[in-house]
Design a protein around this motif. Sequence first.
Motif, PDB file in Angstrom:
ATOM      1  N   GLY A  35      26.818  -9.422 -46.889  1.00 45.01           N
ATOM      2  CA  GLY A  35      27.447 -10.233 -47.919  1.00 45.01           C
ATOM      3  C   GLY A  35      27.305 -11.718 -47.649  1.00 45.01           C
ATOM      4  N   ALA A  36      27.355 -12.095 -46.376  1.00 48.02           N
ATOM      5  CA  ALA A  36      27.193 -13.508 -46.031  1.00 48.02           C
ATOM      6  C   ALA A  36      25.759 -13.984 -46.220  1.00 48.02           C
ATOM      7  CB  ALA A  36      27.631 -13.726 -44.577  1.00 48.02           C
ATOM      8  N   LEU A  37      24.806 -13.059 -46.120  1.00 43.17           N
ATOM      9  CA  LEU A  37      23.396 -13.438 -46.232  1.00 43.17           C
ATOM     10  C   LEU A  37      22.907 -13.471 -47.675  1.00 43.17           C
ATOM     11  CD1 LEU A  37      21.891 -11.337 -43.284  1.00 43.17           C
ATOM     12  CD2 LEU A  37      22.208 -13.814 -43.357  1.00 43.17           C
ATOM     13  N   VAL A  38      23.581 -12.755 -48.567  1.00 38.69           N
ATOM     14  CA  VAL A  38      23.105 -12.644 -49.944  1.00 38.69           C
ATOM     15  C   VAL A  38      23.190 -13.987 -50.662  1.00 38.69           C
ATOM     16  CG1 VAL A  38      23.564 -11.635 -52.212  1.00 38.69           C
ATOM     17  CG2 VAL A  38      23.640 -10.201 -50.166  1.00 38.69           C
ATOM     18  N   HIS A  39      22.058 -14.373 -51.226  1.00 38.56           N
ATOM     19  CA  HIS A  39      21.997 -15.566 -52.071  1.00 38.56           C
ATOM     20  C   HIS A  39      20.783 -15.405 -52.989  1.00 38.56           C
ATOM     21  CE1 HIS A  39      22.701 -19.686 -53.313  1.00 38.56           C
ATOM     22  NE2 HIS A  39      21.397 -19.924 -53.162  1.00 38.56           N
ATOM     23  N   PRO A  40      20.951 -14.678 -54.087  1.00 40.15           N
ATOM     24  CA  PRO A  40      19.814 -14.378 -54.961  1.00 40.15           C
ATOM     25  C   PRO A  40      19.148 -15.643 -55.501  1.00 40.15           C
ATOM     26  CG  PRO A  40      21.723 -13.023 -55.526  1.00 40.15           C
ATOM     27  CD  PRO A  40      22.196 -14.065 -54.568  1.00 40.15           C
TER      28      PRO A  40
ATOM     29  N   SER B 161      10.663 -10.162 -51.597  1.00 36.55           N
ATOM     30  CA  SER B 161      10.938  -8.728 -51.668  1.00 36.55           C
ATOM     31  C   SER B 161       9.813  -7.973 -52.371  1.00 36.55           C
ATOM     32  CB  SER B 161      12.263  -8.476 -52.392  1.00 36.55           C
ATOM     33  OG  SER B 161      12.191  -8.848 -53.759  1.00 36.55           O
ATOM     34  N   ASP B 162       9.118  -8.656 -53.285  1.00 34.00           N
ATOM     35  CA  ASP B 162       8.003  -8.022 -53.998  1.00 34.00           C
ATOM     36  C   ASP B 162       6.838  -7.684 -53.078  1.00 34.00           C
ATOM     37  OD1 ASP B 162       9.351  -8.110 -56.373  1.00 34.00           O
ATOM     38  OD2 ASP B 162       8.365  -9.916 -57.120  1.00 34.00           O
ATOM     39  N   LEU B 163       6.797  -8.269 -51.885  1.00 34.30           N
ATOM     40  CA  LEU B 163       5.733  -7.941 -50.930  1.00 34.30           C
ATOM     41  C   LEU B 163       5.814  -6.477 -50.502  1.00 34.30           C
ATOM     42  CD1 LEU B 163       5.847 -11.126 -48.664  1.00 34.30           C
ATOM     43  CD2 LEU B 163       4.063 -10.527 -50.320  1.00 34.30           C
ATOM     44  N   GLY B 164       6.977  -5.861 -50.691  1.00 35.71           N
ATOM     45  CA  GLY B 164       7.131  -4.453 -50.353  1.00 35.71           C
ATOM     46  C   GLY B 164       6.849  -3.516 -51.505  1.00 35.71           C
ATOM     47  N   ASN B 165       6.466  -4.065 -52.660  1.00 38.21           N
ATOM     48  CA  ASN B 165       6.104  -3.216 -53.795  1.00 38.21           C
ATOM     49  C   ASN B 165       4.858  -2.399 -53.476  1.00 38.21           C
ATOM     50  OD1 ASN B 165       8.215  -4.145 -55.329  1.00 38.21           O
ATOM     51  ND2 ASN B 165       6.995  -5.550 -56.556  1.00 38.21           N
ATOM     52  N   VAL B 166       4.815  -1.179 -53.968  1.00 30.17           N
ATOM     53  CA  VAL B 166       3.630  -0.341 -53.784  1.00 30.17           C
ATOM     54  C   VAL B 166       2.395  -1.020 -54.371  1.00 30.17           C
ATOM     55  CG1 VAL B 166       2.565   1.839 -54.487  1.00 30.17           C
ATOM     56  CG2 VAL B 166       4.944   1.814 -53.697  1.00 30.17           C
ATOM     57  N   GLN B 167       2.567  -1.682 -55.501  1.00 32.61           N
ATOM     58  CA  GLN B 167       1.430  -2.321 -56.173  1.00 32.61           C
ATOM     59  C   GLN B 167       0.850  -3.473 -55.358  1.00 32.61           C
ATOM     60  OE1 GLN B 167       4.426  -1.754 -57.346  1.00 32.61           O
ATOM     61  NE2 GLN B 167       4.396  -0.947 -59.450  1.00 32.61           N
ATOM     62  N   VAL B 168       1.617  -4.015 -54.430  1.00 34.97           N
ATOM     63  CA  VAL B 168       1.147  -5.125 -53.593  1.00 34.97           C
ATOM     64  C   VAL B 168       0.665  -4.629 -52.238  1.00 34.97           C
ATOM     65  CG1 VAL B 168       1.806  -7.291 -52.475  1.00 34.97           C
ATOM     66  CG2 VAL B 168       2.696  -6.736 -54.751  1.00 34.97           C
ATOM     67  N   ALA B 169       1.483  -3.826 -51.551  1.00 36.20           N
ATOM     68  CA  ALA B 169       1.194  -3.440 -50.169  1.00 36.20           C
ATOM     69  C   ALA B 169       0.101  -2.382 -50.061  1.00 36.20           C
ATOM     70  CB  ALA B 169       2.471  -2.946 -49.485  1.00 36.20           C
ATOM     71  N   VAL B 170       0.129  -1.389 -50.940  1.00 39.04           N
ATOM     72  CA  VAL B 170      -0.822  -0.285 -50.817  1.00 39.04           C
ATOM     73  C   VAL B 170      -2.272  -0.734 -51.039  1.00 39.04           C
ATOM     74  CG1 VAL B 170      -1.539   1.930 -51.797  1.00 39.04           C
ATOM     75  CG2 VAL B 170       0.873   1.501 -51.301  1.00 39.04           C
ATOM     76  N   PRO B 171      -2.582  -1.600 -52.029  1.00 38.44           N
ATOM     77  CA  PRO B 171      -3.974  -2.072 -52.135  1.00 38.44           C
ATOM     78  C   PRO B 171      -4.472  -2.777 -50.875  1.00 38.44           C
ATOM     79  CG  PRO B 171      -2.807  -2.525 -54.167  1.00 38.44           C
ATOM     80  CD  PRO B 171      -1.776  -2.026 -53.193  1.00 38.44           C
TER      81      PRO B 171
ATOM     82  N   GLY C 223      13.659 -11.049 -47.767  1.00 38.78           N
ATOM     83  CA  GLY C 223      13.803 -11.153 -49.211  1.00 38.78           C
ATOM     84  C   GLY C 223      14.702 -10.070 -49.785  1.00 38.78           C
ATOM     85  N   LEU C 224      14.577  -8.848 -49.276  1.00 35.18           N
ATOM     86  CA  LEU C 224      15.388  -7.733 -49.781  1.00 35.18           C
ATOM     87  C   LEU C 224      16.875  -7.949 -49.510  1.00 35.18           C
ATOM     88  CD1 LEU C 224      13.078  -4.787 -48.689  1.00 35.18           C
ATOM     89  CD2 LEU C 224      13.609  -5.434 -51.048  1.00 35.18           C
ATOM     90  N   VAL C 225      17.193  -8.446 -48.307  1.00 36.36           N
ATOM     91  CA  VAL C 225      18.599  -8.680 -47.958  1.00 36.36           C
ATOM     92  C   VAL C 225      19.114  -9.935 -48.660  1.00 36.36           C
ATOM     93  CG1 VAL C 225      20.199  -9.156 -46.059  1.00 36.36           C
ATOM     94  CG2 VAL C 225      18.352  -7.506 -45.744  1.00 36.36           C
ATOM     95  N   ARG C 226      18.328 -10.979 -48.669  1.00 36.54           N
ATOM     96  CA  ARG C 226      18.744 -12.243 -49.283  1.00 36.54           C
ATOM     97  C   ARG C 226      18.971 -12.083 -50.785  1.00 36.54           C
ATOM     98  NH1 ARG C 226      21.136 -16.920 -47.577  1.00 36.54           N
ATOM     99  NH2 ARG C 226      20.353 -18.771 -48.655  1.00 36.54           N
ATOM    100  N   ARG C 227      18.094 -11.324 -51.423  1.00 33.47           N
ATOM    101  CA  ARG C 227      18.235 -11.104 -52.862  1.00 33.47           C
ATOM    102  C   ARG C 227      19.376 -10.136 -53.179  1.00 33.47           C
ATOM    103  NH1 ARG C 227      19.293 -10.128 -57.139  1.00 33.47           N
ATOM    104  NH2 ARG C 227      18.124 -10.215 -59.102  1.00 33.47           N
TER     105      ARG C 227
END
Length: 234
Positions: free
Chosen positions: A43-48, A56-66, A173-177
């Motif tokens: 909760g202290a780390l969240v700052h969307p 966080s999008d770096l972990g998307n399948v469309q980005v990482a798998v290619p 990014g996942l935690v911060r968002r």
Amino acid sequence: MPVSAPLRALSVLVGLPVLLFALITWQVLADGPLVGVDERLSGALVHPDRFSELLSDLGNVQVAVPVLVVALAYVAWHGRATGVDLWWLPPLAGALAMVLVPALVAPLKEWTDRPGTPAVPPATGYYPSGHTATAVVAYGTAALLLLGRLRSPAVRRALVVLCAVLVLGTSYGLVRRGYHWLLDVVASWCLGVVLLTGVRLVDRRTPPGRTPRGVSRSTRRSSSGTPSSSNGPS
């Protein structure tokens, strides 16, 4: 019977992440004190913001798998070109590790049924983080398999740093968002380490390449300094 040093190292490399993952999973299922600490810290780390969402999008399948597919294609081509008998085995291990990510994460999400953070719509099934596991396995496998096929130490170091930046950037990014609690991410690190260890074992046990195609044995002897009929003493 004494245990060899490599076997002890392997036991630690796999055993510690498995134990940590089991501990975190138990705490999530039991709503233990570690979950309370996690929720306060997350909760202290969240700052969307836009930057954390892009990370966080770096972990998307469309980005990482290619990225992984390109690395596996190069490893397969390199192994076949250098005459490796089982050239297809390391790429296959890498692909299998990637396939195992959803096969492991999806049942765990359903089993643990963990609610999301206040920054996301009310829902469950956030543990562990699929995006984190995808990033760890995709970028980690690409780096592991390419490291043994790169000669320049500087390029190898740059590859390791790039892999670390991508994985840590995704996790942050996942935690911060607010898409995941911190423990969701740490648990996926543990899963990723175990899968990467399997890829590394397969790669190390694959027989090395023989004489590259188009390069004769006599040429290799000449280049190593052994006199030949063309450059040796008459």
